[in-house]
Design an enzyme around this catalytic site. Structure first.
Site, mmCIF file in Angstrom:
data_model
loop_
_atom_site.group_PDB
_atom_site.id
_atom_site.type_symbol
_atom_site.label_atom_id
_atom_site.label_comp_id
_atom_site.label_asym_id
_atom_site.label_seq_id
_atom_site.Cartn_x
_atom_site.Cartn_y
_atom_site.Cartn_z
ATOM 1 N N LYS A 137 -15.231 4.188 6.105
ATOM 2 C CA LYS A 137 -14.601 4.435 6.332
ATOM 3 C C LYS A 137 -14.796 5.337 7.618
ATOM 4 O O LYS A 137 -14.936 6.224 7.837
ATOM 5 C CB LYS A 137 -12.708 4.716 6.018
ATOM 6 C CG LYS A 137 -12.583 3.535 4.485
ATOM 7 C CD LYS A 137 -11.463 3.411 4.652
ATOM 8 C CE LYS A 137 -10.231 2.818 5.246
ATOM 9 N NZ LYS A 137 -9.028 2.320 4.624
ATOM 10 N N GLU A 186 -13.537 5.849 0.260
ATOM 11 C CA GLU A 186 -14.784 4.772 0.878
ATOM 12 C C GLU A 186 -15.238 5.436 2.105
ATOM 13 O O GLU A 186 -14.730 5.846 3.000
ATOM 14 C CB GLU A 186 -14.049 3.367 1.704
ATOM 15 C CG GLU A 186 -13.474 2.770 0.342
ATOM 16 C CD GLU A 186 -12.506 1.872 1.138
ATOM 17 O OE1 GLU A 186 -13.010 0.833 1.272
ATOM 18 O OE2 GLU A 186 -10.985 2.187 -0.031
ATOM 19 N N GLU A 192 -8.424 9.906 6.014
ATOM 20 C CA GLU A 192 -9.825 8.347 5.291
ATOM 21 C C GLU A 192 -10.655 7.962 4.616
ATOM 22 O O GLU A 192 -10.779 6.863 3.419
ATOM 23 C CB GLU A 192 -9.986 7.710 6.589
ATOM 24 C CG GLU A 192 -8.549 7.725 7.523
ATOM 25 C CD GLU A 192 -7.412 7.180 7.446
ATOM 26 O OE1 GLU A 192 -8.527 5.332 7.076
ATOM 27 O OE2 GLU A 192 -6.447 6.917 7.598
ATOM 28 N N GLU A 211 1.304 -1.381 0.180
ATOM 29 C CA GLU A 211 -0.262 0.274 0.255
ATOM 30 C C GLU A 211 0.949 1.028 0.318
ATOM 31 O O GLU A 211 2.189 0.884 0.547
ATOM 32 C CB GLU A 211 -0.684 0.308 1.350
ATOM 33 C CG GLU A 211 -2.023 -0.642 1.056
ATOM 34 C CD GLU A 211 -2.896 -0.566 2.754
ATOM 35 O OE1 GLU A 211 -3.264 0.555 3.398
ATOM 36 O OE2 GLU A 211 -3.440 -1.839 3.264
#
Ligand code: NAG
Ligand code: NAG
Ligand code: NAG
Ligand code: NAG
Length: 462
Positions: A322, A319, A328, A265
């Protein structure tokens, strides 16, 4: 288009295409982390089709073993890394359970879907959960044994992902070492397992975290004064290199310097809280683009020179479910409706990046972006073969009217001295000087058009 160019293209293209066919496909490629904690994400089948057809992405990491998602990637050829959720890890200390898990979650899909790795838990080594930590290596061993039993171990490797929190210090790359107590008890057996099975040590590396205004340029691969590692005397020009070398130093210290390192990542948020330094779509685009280019360039890092690194961008989608600060929820390359947040250079979509290999005729040659009046630049594909890039430089710079002085020593585009960077400059110059047809950026399928200006510092791309 002038006649000599037509003739040149007619003679040259078949040669370049032939060369690229002989050399095979690009090595490396681009990975993405496909997290699904969003309310409006598209169906997995649409995602798989889109990635396979419209992007340069060739590896996808899933955070679980969702059968619908595994099935969606069937027949795409994309390498799929399956994460075994942390909650399952303690149960895998039973070999019988590991066999059952592989039998239910891997074996039925492995024929059609190119499952390439099982990643046992995520950041287990920094979870501060003793049960989980002690189960990690036995779980990995049992999964490997279970894969051997169904003859999938040749294709499917077993690894796990670590955050940089597994190290005590990342201040001086040469001083990197694993946390006390973890090194001998957990990490050493883990490295022994990775070496024995030929799997990489996988690290989630984020220059974004711990960023200050003072380190922004260093984190973003921009021109900066560099940071000297007093232990090794080596100078670092970017933070990602420093982080990877800290990991390498820690691994070497335990005697496993030969174990490969892959970036499972990395990424950058396109939006964040007021107090978060360096958030924004342009910065996210620049970081991801440059990280992909740098790690695929073959330059390597100061302690690991002359090599490429596998890299997966976090994340495929924003997303919205999250928790945590705004950033985030905004690491995505795409929004929930699959529209790009920015162009990180991963598209083969004509609106953003023209797939030049399919646009060889003059009529189609202009590309949709050019037709829409947007400027375009020609750059190498992120994982383009090094020998091809050198040939592209030699070829482009050998043409009349293409002046490559800027990428020679002392030129404004010479630093950073990378083959990818120099090839980008030369290939773009050739493309711009020849009437900007998409096929002038083919270069044996190693070139790609982008609407993002590659200029940096004093180095201006035509
Ligand atoms: C499957 O993924 C691997 C990378 O793990 C790649 O080398 C291979 O070419 C892929 N297979 C197919 C059939 O595309
Ligand atoms: C440790 O992790 C396991 C597996 O995820 C979980 O079941 C357990 O509750 C965790 N223990 C603590 C103390 O958080
Ligand atoms: C960082 O720079 C930004 C923009 O120049 C500024 O608004 C912010 O106050 C700075 N933050 C700190 C902590 O210095
Ligand atoms: C890296 O490659 C360059 C150019 O090919 C070469 O001069 C250098 O010796 C290589 N360095 C290492 C450590 O292999």
């Amino acid at each position: 288009m002038t006649l000599p160019t037509v003739v040149l293209v007619q003679i040259l293209l078949p040669i370049l295409l032939l060369l690229s066919a002989i050399r095979g496909a690009d090595a490396g490629g681009i990975g993405v982390n496909y997290g699904t904690r969003g309310t409006t994400l598209p169906p997995p089948a649409d995602v798989a089709r889109f990635l396979a057809r419209d992007t340069l992405v060739d590896r996808v990491r899933l955070f679980d073993a969702d059968p619908a998602v595994l099935q969606a990637f069937a027949g795409t050829g994309l390498a799929v890394d399956v994460t075994v959720p942390n909650g399952v890890v303690p149960r895998l200390v039973s070999l019988a359970f590991a066999r059952r898990w592989v039998g239910e979650n891997v074996a039925p899909y492995a024929r059609a879907t190119n499952i390439s790795r099982l990643l046992v838990g995520n950041e287990v080594t920094t979870e501060a959960n003793r049960t989980l930590l002690l189960a990690l290596v036995p779980a990995m061993q049992n999964l490997h044994t279970a894969l051997v039993a169904v003859s999938l171990h040749g294709r499917i490797k077993v690894s796990t992902t670590h955050s940089l929190g597994v190290l005590t210090t990342t201040e001086q790359p040469s001083a990197g070492r694993f946390r006390d107590g973890y090194d001998a008890a957990i990490v050493k057996p883990l490295l022994r397992f990775l070496r024995a099975t030929g799997a990489p040590f996988m690290v989630n590396a984020y220059p974004f975290y711990g960023l200050t205004n003072d380190t922004l340029d260093f984190a973003l691969f921009r021109v900066n004064a560099g940071v000297m590692d007093e232990g090794s005397g080596l100078v670092y020009s970017n933070m990602l290199d420093a982080q990877l070398d800290a990991v390498h130093s820690a691994i070497r210290r335990l005697g496993f310097g030969d174990v490969d390192i892959a970036v499972s990542e990395t990424g950058w948020p396109s939006a964040g809280e007021d107090w978060e330094v360096g958030v924004g779509a342009e910065l996210a685009r620049d970081y991801n683009k440059k990280a992909i280019r740098h790690l695929g360039s073959g330059v390597g890092t100061p302690l690991m020179p002359n090599r490429t690194f596998e890299v997966s961008i976090f994340s495929l989608f924003d997303e919205n479910l999250k928790p945590g600060p705004v950033s985030e929820r905004n690491f995505g390359l795409f929004r929930g409706d699959m529209t790009p947040v920015y162009d990180a250079g991963i598209f083969t979509d004509p609106e953003t990046v023209v797939p030049v290999s399919t646009k060889l005729t003059p009529a189609a040659g202009q590309g949709a972006a050019a037709a829409a009046g947007r400027r375009q630049w020609c750059v190498p594909k992120p994982a383009a073969d090094e020998m091809m890039l050198q040939e592209n430089i030699d070829f482009a710079c050998g043409q009349e009217g293409v002046d490559c002085a800027a990428i020679r020593p002392g030129g404004v585009c010479y630093e950073p001295d990378t083959l990818q960077g120099h090839a980008a400059y030369a290939m773009n110059l050739y493309f711009q000087s020849n009437g900007q047809h998409a096929f002038d950026c083919d270069f044996g399928q190693t070139g790609v058009l982008t609407t993002a200006d590659p200029s940096f510092g004093g180095c201006k791309f035509m």
